[in-house]
Design an enzyme around this catalytic site. Structure first.
Site, short mmCIF file in Angstrom:
data_model
loop_
_atom_site.label_atom_id
_atom_site.label_comp_id
_atom_site.label_asym_id
_atom_site.label_seq_id
_atom_site.Cartn_x
_atom_site.Cartn_y
_atom_site.Cartn_z
N MET A 104 0.81 -1.22 0.00
CA MET A 104 0.00 0.00 0.00
C MET A 104 0.84 1.27 0.00
O MET A 104 0.28 2.37 -0.04
CB MET A 104 -0.91 0.00 1.23
CG MET A 104 -1.94 -1.11 1.25
SD MET A 104 -3.11 -1.00 -0.13
CE MET A 104 -3.88 0.59 0.21
N ARG A 105 2.17 1.13 0.03
CA ARG A 105 3.00 2.33 0.10
C ARG A 105 2.81 3.20 -1.14
O ARG A 105 2.83 4.43 -1.07
CB ARG A 105 4.47 1.96 0.28
CG ARG A 105 5.37 3.19 0.44
CD ARG A 105 6.79 2.83 0.80
NE ARG A 105 6.88 2.43 2.19
CZ ARG A 105 7.34 1.26 2.60
NH1 ARG A 105 7.72 0.36 1.71
NH2 ARG A 105 7.40 0.96 3.89
N ALA A 106 2.62 2.57 -2.30
CA ALA A 106 2.44 3.34 -3.53
C ALA A 106 1.20 4.22 -3.46
O ALA A 106 1.23 5.38 -3.90
CB ALA A 106 2.35 2.39 -4.74
#
Length: 689
Positions: A274-276
């Site tokens: 989910m970092r993107a």
């Protein structure tokens, strides 16, 4: 201190300047990784950014740059009272590729800590970079143990120094900027993901823009101060715009429509985790603030995707970073919330590899175009031309295994695609080395399991506590010990010796002659070499590629850390002609001789991919045997990947492995999941310790 090149005087490189400015507005974006060929102003632009960063408030006298309004309660120089502080410029700290661990995280005086109970700590580069910029040039060449420390600090926002139970902690939140040349190797996936944005840069192919680059550089070199003075107004304007964008940023609204576009885009490109999504959201809001808006538009989402996703969609090391912009536009249009534009382009938000055409030099008022950085001078896109020409002369053909002889002049056959790579067995160099850290062969290292102790040579870095106590214990009465504490002196200290893994030089010597030219067979061979290249990437090896065909052996790729460059050369490898096995071995031996002078600590592993046949010239088999014995005489570890196929096999590869002093494996045995998939040292039982 020399005057830096003005940021606003950098010609072109719009994506690079925009990504740096967005991080100056909001360090929470997560930093920038700049990828590109040498001589493209990567380092110049990064160093120029520090002059644009607003000043920071710090506690007077604090070596760890604590904020006076909210000082770190665990600061080693603390505790600090909340109150007014002093202002100083934001720092840009450079981390050299060859820095030591103590230089990065700081040094703790173990002797004083044990004998006096005093935490005498000298801050490192992470402390210097707190609330500033940490710049790593050639970040892909950074040693693994330093990468691990950077990952820890980036994840926790703090640096911990541990020395045998004595620890020091301090805050370490910084803007991480790295530059790299992909030709020298790729970055570890864990560190790659820590960079919020990535930018590909290349030199412009437009003559007018290249002329302007040279003109400005010469003017700067002749009179740095005078050149900087001519750009002072532009620098001041950009600095003011950064401050204004910082103030506006908390007011920017990320609506449900753009947020849904962000989620849909990340899902469409199948990025991990989910970092993107989070980075895209922060980048889009920062783009809106940079443009002077309080609402995020689809064009902001599109630009954020172009900056935040390319390096996150790679599935393996041989995938080129990049983004399908047509697919991006389709996704944004499909999930558009009806708020206007679908990011179709055109304006400033798409200044990737195409000409932006925006020549408005006004760095002040926002123009509503997705945050184009201010600029002067010619502005054109960066063409990424990478055309190559091959001037190879076709070699004299010989009958292939199918028995069909090629016609004269048709000795060279078109390259074939590699078969799917697979997980290979572990091939290691026997013995104990002392080379660069990696994951292949056993070696004495600074990190790993403790195997013993010795007297320190220079500064003590890894204390062996038991050995130190054992050395000090017999002298306690003579030293007048009266209390419970242990009296420790310098001569008692013992350095821990550790064993870990090293990276090797894996030199591939590939037979590209006509005897290997059957298309299905060569595809399997290339797939095997590609699999070994992937293994070399994961184990932090350097690789080189020597091929032989026709009448000579040639260095297709000098030893390098760029495993993907070797994969590209392998993919385009032509086949055909005779089998000059001896010439290939002699060329490989010469490559190793030169590399041994450059890096004597790095041990080599030769992987010879052949069916063992040798043709051309008088006594080609005997000549190949004599060349192979040169490797055995030098103690070079080697393995022969036997590519012989068919119901009748001559066993020439096995004989060649004996001459090399190594061992032979078939293509099937090379697979980690094969029946014969036992881990073996490449020199075999005959030479095992």
């Amino acid at each position: 201190m020399s005057t830096p090149f003005p940021f606003t005087a950098v010609v072109g490189q719009d994506d690079l300047r925009l990504a740096l400015l967005l991080n100056a507005v909001s360090p929470a974006v997560g930093g920038v990784l700049v990828r590109g060929e040498k001589g493209t102003a990567k380092s110049t632009a990064v160093r120029a950014l520090s002059a644009l960063m607003p000043e920071v408030d710090v506690v007077a006298g604090c070596r760890f740059s604590c904020a006076p309004a909210a000082p770190d309660p665990a600061c080693p120089d603390g505790p600090h009272e909340v109150g007014p502080g002093v202002q100083r410029p934001a720092r840009m700290v450079e981390l050299p590729v060859g820095a030591s661990e103590d230089r990065l995280v700081g040094a703790l005086d173990i002797e004083r800590a044990l004998a006096e109970g005093v935490k005498a700590f000298e801050p490192g580069l992470l402390a210097d970079a707190h609330r500033g910029i940490l710049y790593v040039d050639e970040v892909n060449l950074l040693h693994d143990h330093l990468v691990d420390l950077l990952l820890d600090a980036a994840a926790m926002g703090a640096s911990y120094v541990e020395r045998e139970g004595v620890s020091v902690r301090h805050a370490a939140r910084f803007l991480l900027v790295g530059t790299m040349n992909p030709e020298e190797g790729e970055l570890r996936p864990q560190l790659l993901d820590r960079f919020g944005l990535t930018v590909e840069v290349a030199a412009s192919r437009e003559p007018d823009q290249r002329v302007e680059v040279v003109r400005r550089r010469l003017a700067y070199d002749d009179d740095p101060d005078g050149f900087a003075a001519r750009w002072a107004d532009e620098e001041t304007a950009v600095r003011a715009r950064i401050v204004a964008a910082r103030k506006l940023l908390p007011s920017v609204v990320l609506g449900d429509g753009p947020l849904r576009q962000i989620a849909a885009t990340c899902a469409a490109f199948e990025v991990d985790g989910m970092r993107a999504d989070i980075v895209m959201a922060r980048t889009a809001t920062t783009l809106a603030a940079w443009a002077g808006r309080t609402e995020v538009l689809a064009e902001d989402v599109r630009q954020a995707a172009l900056l935040a996703l390319p390096h996150r969609r790679r599935r393996n090391p041989f995938d080129a970073p990049g983004l399908d912009e047509d697919k991006l536009d389709e996704t944004l249009e499909e999930f558009g919330g009806g708020d206007g534009s679908n990011g179709s382009g055109g304006s400033d938000s798409s200044d990737g590899s195409d000409d932006s055409g925006d020549e408005d030099p006004d760095p002040d008022g926002p123009d509503g175009g997705g945050g184009q950085p201010p600029q002067e001078g010619p502005d054109s896109g960066n063409d990424d031309s990478s055309g190559e020409s091959s001037g190879e002369v076709p070699a004299q053909g010989e009958p292939s295994e199918s028995g069909q002889a090629p016609s004269p002049g048709a000795g060279e056959q078109a390259p074939v695609r590699a078969a799917e790579p697979f997980r290979t067995k572990v091939l290691s160099v026997p013995g104990l080395g002392e080379g660069a850290s990696g994951r292949r062969s056993r070696a004495r290292t600074e990190h790993g399991r403790t195997t013993g102790a010795r007297r320190p040579q220079g500064a003590l870095t890894k204390l062996h506590l038991a050995a130190t106590v054992q050395a000090a214990a017999p002298h306690q009465r003579a030293r007048g010990r009266s209390g419970p504490g242990l009296v420790v002196r310098r001569d008692d200290l013992r350095q821990a010796t550790r064993e870990g893994r090293e990276g090797n030089l894996v030199l591939f010597v590939v037979d590209a002659s006509g005897s290997m030219a059957a298309r299905q067979r060569m595809s399997a061979v290339k797939g095997a070499v590609l699999s070994l290249l992937l293994d070399a990437y994961q184990r932090r090896d350097k690789v080189g590629l020597v091929t032989f065909r026709g009448s000579t052996g040639e260095v297709a790729l000098p030893p390098t850390s760029s495993v993907d460059a070797a994969a590209v050369r392998l993919e385009s490898l032509p086949t055909g002609g005779r089998t000059p096995l001896a010439a290939g071995l002699l060329r490989a031996h010469d490559v190793l001789r030169v590399e041994r002078l450059r890096d004597p600590a790095r041990r080599a592993l030769v992987v010879l991919v052949t069916d063992g046949r040798a043709t051309g010239g008088p006594e080609p088999v005997a000549l190949a045997g004599r060349a192979a014995r040169l490797f055995a005489a030098d103690g070079v570890a080697s393995v022969v990947v036997d590519c012989e196929s068919g119901p009748v096999r001559l066993g020439l590869a096995g004989q060649l492995a004996g001459e090399l002093g190594g061992t032979a494996v078939t293509l099937d045995e090379l697979r980690a999941d094969s029946i014969a998939g036992l881990v073996r040292d490449v020199q075999g039982n005959r030479r095992a310790a």
